[in-house]
Design a protein around this motif. Structure first.
Motif, PDB file in Angstrom:
ATOM      1  N   LYS A   1      87.349  13.186 143.549  1.00  0.00           N
ATOM      2  CA  LYS A   1      87.388  11.736 143.415  1.00  0.00           C
ATOM      3  C   LYS A   1      88.476  11.389 142.407  1.00  0.00           C
ATOM      4  N   ARG A   2      89.335  10.422 142.764  1.00  0.00           N
ATOM      5  CA  ARG A   2      90.422  10.007 141.879  1.00  0.00           C
ATOM      6  C   ARG A   2      90.588   8.498 141.921  1.00  0.00           C
ATOM      7  N   LEU A   3      91.045   7.950 140.810  1.00  0.00           N
ATOM      8  CA  LEU A   3      91.454   6.552 140.758  1.00  0.00           C
ATOM      9  C   LEU A   3      92.975   6.527 140.830  1.00  0.00           C
ATOM     10  N   VAL A   4      93.516   5.780 141.788  1.00  0.00           N
ATOM     11  CA  VAL A   4      94.962   5.707 141.963  1.00  0.00           C
ATOM     12  C   VAL A   4      95.393   4.249 142.083  1.00  0.00           C
ATOM     13  N   LYS A   5      96.649   3.995 141.748  1.00  0.00           N
ATOM     14  CA  LYS A   5      97.217   2.666 141.893  1.00  0.00           C
ATOM     15  C   LYS A   5      98.136   2.649 143.096  1.00  0.00           C
ATOM     16  N   ILE A   6      97.870   1.720 144.019  1.00  0.00           N
ATOM     17  CA  ILE A   6      98.706   1.523 145.191  1.00  0.00           C
ATOM     18  C   ILE A   6      99.066   0.041 145.223  1.00  0.00           C
ATOM     19  N   ASN A   7     100.346  -0.269 145.200  1.00  0.00           N
ATOM     20  CA  ASN A   7     100.814  -1.661 145.192  1.00  0.00           C
ATOM     21  C   ASN A   7     100.193  -2.469 144.058  1.00  0.00           C
ATOM     22  N   ASN A   8     100.132  -1.889 142.874  1.00  0.00           N
ATOM     23  CA  ASN A   8      99.587  -2.536 141.668  1.00  0.00           C
ATOM     24  C   ASN A   8      98.114  -2.921 141.790  1.00  0.00           C
ATOM     25  N   ARG A   9      97.385  -2.242 142.638  1.00  0.00           N
ATOM     26  CA  ARG A   9      95.943  -2.447 142.775  1.00  0.00           C
ATOM     27  C   ARG A   9      95.257  -1.105 142.589  1.00  0.00           C
TER      28      ARG A   9
ATOM     29  N   TYR B   1      92.544   1.719 143.345  1.00  0.00           N
ATOM     30  CA  TYR B   1      91.761   2.235 144.471  1.00  0.00           C
ATOM     31  C   TYR B   1      91.013   3.489 144.037  1.00  0.00           C
ATOM     32  N   CYS B   2      89.845   3.663 144.605  1.00  0.00           N
ATOM     33  CA  CYS B   2      89.061   4.877 144.399  1.00  0.00           C
ATOM     34  C   CYS B   2      89.284   5.762 145.624  1.00  0.00           C
ATOM     35  N   MET B   3      89.785   6.956 145.413  1.00  0.00           N
ATOM     36  CA  MET B   3      90.123   7.851 146.503  1.00  0.00           C
ATOM     37  C   MET B   3      89.171   9.047 146.509  1.00  0.00           C
ATOM     38  N   TYR B   4      88.605   9.326 147.659  1.00  0.00           N
ATOM     39  CA  TYR B   4      87.720  10.469 147.848  1.00  0.00           C
ATOM     40  C   TYR B   4      88.438  11.462 148.757  1.00  0.00           C
TER      41      TYR B   4
ATOM     42  N   GLU C   1      88.149  15.161 150.547  1.00  0.00           N
ATOM     43  CA  GLU C   1      87.285  16.281 150.907  1.00  0.00           C
ATOM     44  C   GLU C   1      88.160  17.432 151.381  1.00  0.00           C
ATOM     45  N   GLU C   2      87.917  18.581 150.814  1.00  0.00           N
ATOM     46  CA  GLU C   2      88.713  19.769 151.135  1.00  0.00           C
ATOM     47  C   GLU C   2      87.918  20.681 152.063  1.00  0.00           C
ATOM     48  N   TYR C   3      88.478  20.903 153.237  1.00  0.00           N
ATOM     49  CA  TYR C   3      87.903  21.838 154.201  1.00  0.00           C
ATOM     50  C   TYR C   3      88.835  23.042 154.322  1.00  0.00           C
ATOM     51  N   LYS C   4      88.469  24.015 155.117  1.00  0.00           N
ATOM     52  CA  LYS C   4      89.262  25.238 155.218  1.00  0.00           C
ATOM     53  C   LYS C   4      90.678  24.965 155.732  1.00  0.00           C
ATOM     54  N   THR C   5      90.830  24.073 156.702  1.00  0.00           N
ATOM     55  CA  THR C   5      92.148  23.850 157.300  1.00  0.00           C
ATOM     56  C   THR C   5      92.693  22.436 157.125  1.00  0.00           C
ATOM     57  N   ILE C   6      91.891  21.498 156.611  1.00  0.00           N
ATOM     58  CA  ILE C   6      92.368  20.119 156.476  1.00  0.00           C
ATOM     59  C   ILE C   6      91.926  19.483 155.167  1.00  0.00           C
ATOM     60  N   TRP C   7      92.607  18.391 154.815  1.00  0.00           N
ATOM     61  CA  TRP C   7      92.192  17.482 153.753  1.00  0.00           C
ATOM     62  C   TRP C   7      91.744  16.206 154.463  1.00  0.00           C
ATOM     63  N   SER C   8      90.599  15.669 154.116  1.00  0.00           N
ATOM     64  CA  SER C   8      90.122  14.410 154.670  1.00  0.00           C
ATOM     65  C   SER C   8      90.044  13.395 153.530  1.00  0.00           C
ATOM     66  N   ILE C   9      90.630  12.205 153.735  1.00  0.00           N
ATOM     67  CA  ILE C   9      90.740  11.229 152.652  1.00  0.00           C
ATOM     68  C   ILE C   9      90.129   9.899 153.053  1.00  0.00           C
ATOM     69  N   TYR C  10      89.375   9.318 152.127  1.00  0.00           N
ATOM     70  CA  TYR C  10      88.827   7.979 152.246  1.00  0.00           C
ATOM     71  C   TYR C  10      89.213   7.236 150.976  1.00  0.00           C
ATOM     72  N   CYS C  11      89.711   6.031 151.119  1.00  0.00           N
ATOM     73  CA  CYS C  11      90.190   5.271 149.973  1.00  0.00           C
ATOM     74  C   CYS C  11      89.622   3.855 150.035  1.00  0.00           C
ATOM     75  N   LYS C  12      89.122   3.353 148.902  1.00  0.00           N
ATOM     76  CA  LYS C  12      88.508   2.037 148.858  1.00  0.00           C
ATOM     77  C   LYS C  12      89.012   1.278 147.639  1.00  0.00           C
ATOM     78  N   ARG C  13      89.333   0.005 147.823  1.00  0.00           N
ATOM     79  CA  ARG C  13      89.796  -0.813 146.703  1.00  0.00           C
ATOM     80  C   ARG C  13      88.625  -1.096 145.780  1.00  0.00           C
ATOM     81  N   VAL C  14      88.838  -0.909 144.504  1.00  0.00           N
ATOM     82  CA  VAL C  14      87.783  -1.102 143.513  1.00  0.00           C
ATOM     83  C   VAL C  14      87.395  -2.581 143.481  1.00  0.00           C
ATOM     84  N   GLY C  15      86.100  -2.838 143.665  1.00  0.00           N
ATOM     85  CA  GLY C  15      85.576  -4.196 143.611  1.00  0.00           C
ATOM     86  C   GLY C  15      85.624  -4.954 144.924  1.00  0.00           C
TER      87      GLY C  15
END
Length: 71
Positions: free
Chosen positions: A8-16, A18-21, A23-37
């Motif tokens: 889980k990471r907090l990142v800034k995209i376009n000055n906003r 976002y909370c980024m989740y 998930e690490e699997y054997k062959t892929i990275w799966s990402i879900y990102c949600k704007r805080v609030g």
């Protein structure tokens, strides 16, 4: 597919903030990102091959560049 680790990471995209989740699997990275609030501003189920992106930092950077215009 077996989940190896979840990150889980907090990142800034376009000055906003976002909370980024990542998930690490054997062959892929799966990402879900949600704007805080906000309930509906999100990007879900983005997948990247681990053969192209070896570290979580590289996949996070690529994801941010891919969704800048969409969020």
């Amino acid at each position: 597919m077996t989940l190896i680790e979840s990150h889980k990471r907090l990142v800034k995209i376009n000055n906003r903030l976002y909370c980024m989740y990542v998930e690490e699997y054997k062959t892929i990275w799966s990402i879900y990102c949600k704007r805080v609030g906000h309930a509906l501003c999100c990007a879900s189920d983005w997948r990247y091959k681990k053969s192209k992106f070896k570290t979580i930092d590289s996949v996070v950077e690529r994801f941010i560049n891919d969704v800048k215009d969409r969020l």
